[in-house]
Design an enzyme around this catalytic site. Structure first.
Site, mmCIF file in Angstrom:
data_model
loop_
_atom_site.group_PDB
_atom_site.id
_atom_site.type_symbol
_atom_site.label_atom_id
_atom_site.label_comp_id
_atom_site.label_asym_id
_atom_site.label_seq_id
_atom_site.Cartn_x
_atom_site.Cartn_y
_atom_site.Cartn_z
ATOM 1 N N GLU A 257 -0.258 4.330 3.135
ATOM 2 C CA GLU A 257 0.840 3.601 2.502
ATOM 3 C C GLU A 257 2.137 4.359 2.818
ATOM 4 O O GLU A 257 2.978 3.904 3.566
ATOM 5 C CB GLU A 257 0.615 3.487 0.989
ATOM 6 C CG GLU A 257 1.693 2.692 0.274
ATOM 7 C CD GLU A 257 1.611 2.823 -1.256
ATOM 8 O OE1 GLU A 257 1.010 3.794 -1.743
ATOM 9 O OE2 GLU A 257 2.172 1.956 -1.933
ATOM 10 N N HIS B 180 -3.271 -0.996 -11.240
ATOM 11 C CA HIS B 180 -3.048 0.189 -12.087
ATOM 12 C C HIS B 180 -2.857 -0.227 -13.544
ATOM 13 O O HIS B 180 -1.997 -1.069 -13.833
ATOM 14 C CB HIS B 180 -1.823 0.966 -11.606
ATOM 15 C CG HIS B 180 -2.016 1.619 -10.275
ATOM 16 N ND1 HIS B 180 -2.336 2.947 -10.139
ATOM 17 C CD2 HIS B 180 -1.964 1.123 -9.013
ATOM 18 C CE1 HIS B 180 -2.457 3.252 -8.850
ATOM 19 N NE2 HIS B 180 -2.237 2.159 -8.141
#
Ligand code: ZN
Length: 364
Positions: free
Chosen positions: A207, A18
């Site tokens: 996740e 990210h």
């Protein structure tokens, strides 16, 4: 034999990193001063530690607060550009030769930039970073993955933004954020649009949520890769036995060799795995899933690709061959064309061959 030094010199591919999770602490401090944003501390080393502590705390509120600070300093053209440029330089210094960096344009509009302005600024930063890295003798290719936030209602708009910039640096589309309660089926049309345009998709799934989330990402979302996917092991019975049994979705993911963008250190922080030694990445590798190694948020996890790979070697018994296979799997699932993937694969093989020669030379 696989020393830290050797690992740092290996050619690497990162598919899940990210942009707003990899800033340099000193840059945050300087940009925050310019825009008048208050930080927990203005000492770079203290700030570095603060990010890791907050992400380690087990508190979602504190974890999310870390992104308030990074995103706050990425609201101007120059802020975005600098962060993007430095990110490329940091990845290149870590031996990364191919990177896809994801970020959510809709989170960078508070100071008046348009969605297109933000994509332009990031691309300028990437181009500058690639050129500067080349001056330092390092070759790196970087693509943008444009992310829509799951809880927001701008998926269509962000998908259109990605498509409008597909020949200008944007290589794929992603959704991120609260996995529970905001499934791909919220906006089924967006996947049809992307699929009709033959545009690559990766989706954060498996996740915070389980197997159904992975199934939806792959089937409805037509994701060609899965962001994390660590909870796919919930669809495998007898995982630790000699004869594990794969459920329907686990079998589908393996049969189609859909790559899993696994992020070992990050998965520990979010509780998706208990330790590096016990991280499902090793078992999934043994079972022939297409596993790749990624950083997720370098700042919050205090990590690099070299560190993730070193941890797998020292704590989970990975060999140089394992690292090479995972790197090749990443190269073959990069959102670039077949011939470019092939060239990347050759570059990786050459790097590993060189590393093996160097190892032999030290042993002789
Ligand atoms: Zn992520």
């Amino acid at each position: 034999m696989t020393s830290d030094l050797l690992i740092s010199s290996l050619p690497k591919v990162v598919l899940h990193d990210h942009l707003d999770g990899g800033l340099r602490p000193q840059t945050i401090i300087e940009l925050a001063a310019e825009v008048g944003h208050e930080l927990p501390t203005t000492d770079a080393e203290e700030l570095r530690a603060w990010f890791v502590d907050a992400a380690d705390s087990g508190s979602l509120v504190r974890y999310l607060e870390t992104f308030d600070h990074t995103i706050a300093v990425m609201q101007t053209r120059e802020g975005l550009r600098r962060v993007a440029r430095e990110s490329v330089l940091d990845l290149a210094a870590d031996g990364v030769v191919y990177a896809e960096q994801r970020w959510a344009p809709e989170q960078h509009l508070t100071q008046g930039l348009s969605l297109q302005d933000t994509v332009d600024a990031v691309q300028e930063g990437f181009d500058e970073g690639v050129a500067l890295a080349a001056e330092q003798g390092r070759t790196i290719q970087v693509g943008q993955l444009v992310t829509a936030m799951r809880h927001a209602d701008r998926w269509d708009e962000i998908a259109e933004l990605a498509l409008a910039n597909r020949d200008r640096g944007v290589v794929g589309f992603d959704i991120a954020g609260a996995e529970d309660g905001f499934p791909p089926s919220r906006f089924p049309g967006v996947w049809r649009t992307l699929n009709d345009a033959s545009f690559p998709v990766t989706i954060h799934a498996g996740e915070a949520s389980g197997v159904e989330s992975i199934a939806e990402a792959v089937h409805l979302g037509q994701a060609s890769r899965i962001g994390h996917g660590v909870r796919l092991v919930e669809d495998i019975t007898g995982l630790e036995t000699d004869a594990p049994v794969l459920g329907r979705i686990a079998a589908w993911v393996r049969d189609n060799q859909i790559p899993l963008e696994l992020c070992p250190s990050s998965n520990l922080q979010t509780g998706a795995a208990a330790s590096i030694a016990a991280h499902p990445i090793s078992r999934l590798r043994d079972l022939d899933f297409a596993v790749t190694i990624n950083t997720d948020n370098r700042l919050m996890s205090g990590t690099t690709m070299t560190k993730e790979m070193t941890l797998l070697v020292s704590e989970a018994g990975w060999t140089l061959d394992d690292l090479r296979d995972a790197t090749l799997a990443a190269a073959w699932s990069a959102f670039i064309h077949h011939d470019a993937r092939h060239a990347l694969g050759e570059q990786i093989l050459a790097g590993y061959a060189q590393a093996e020669l160097a190892t032999q030379a030290t042993q002789a």
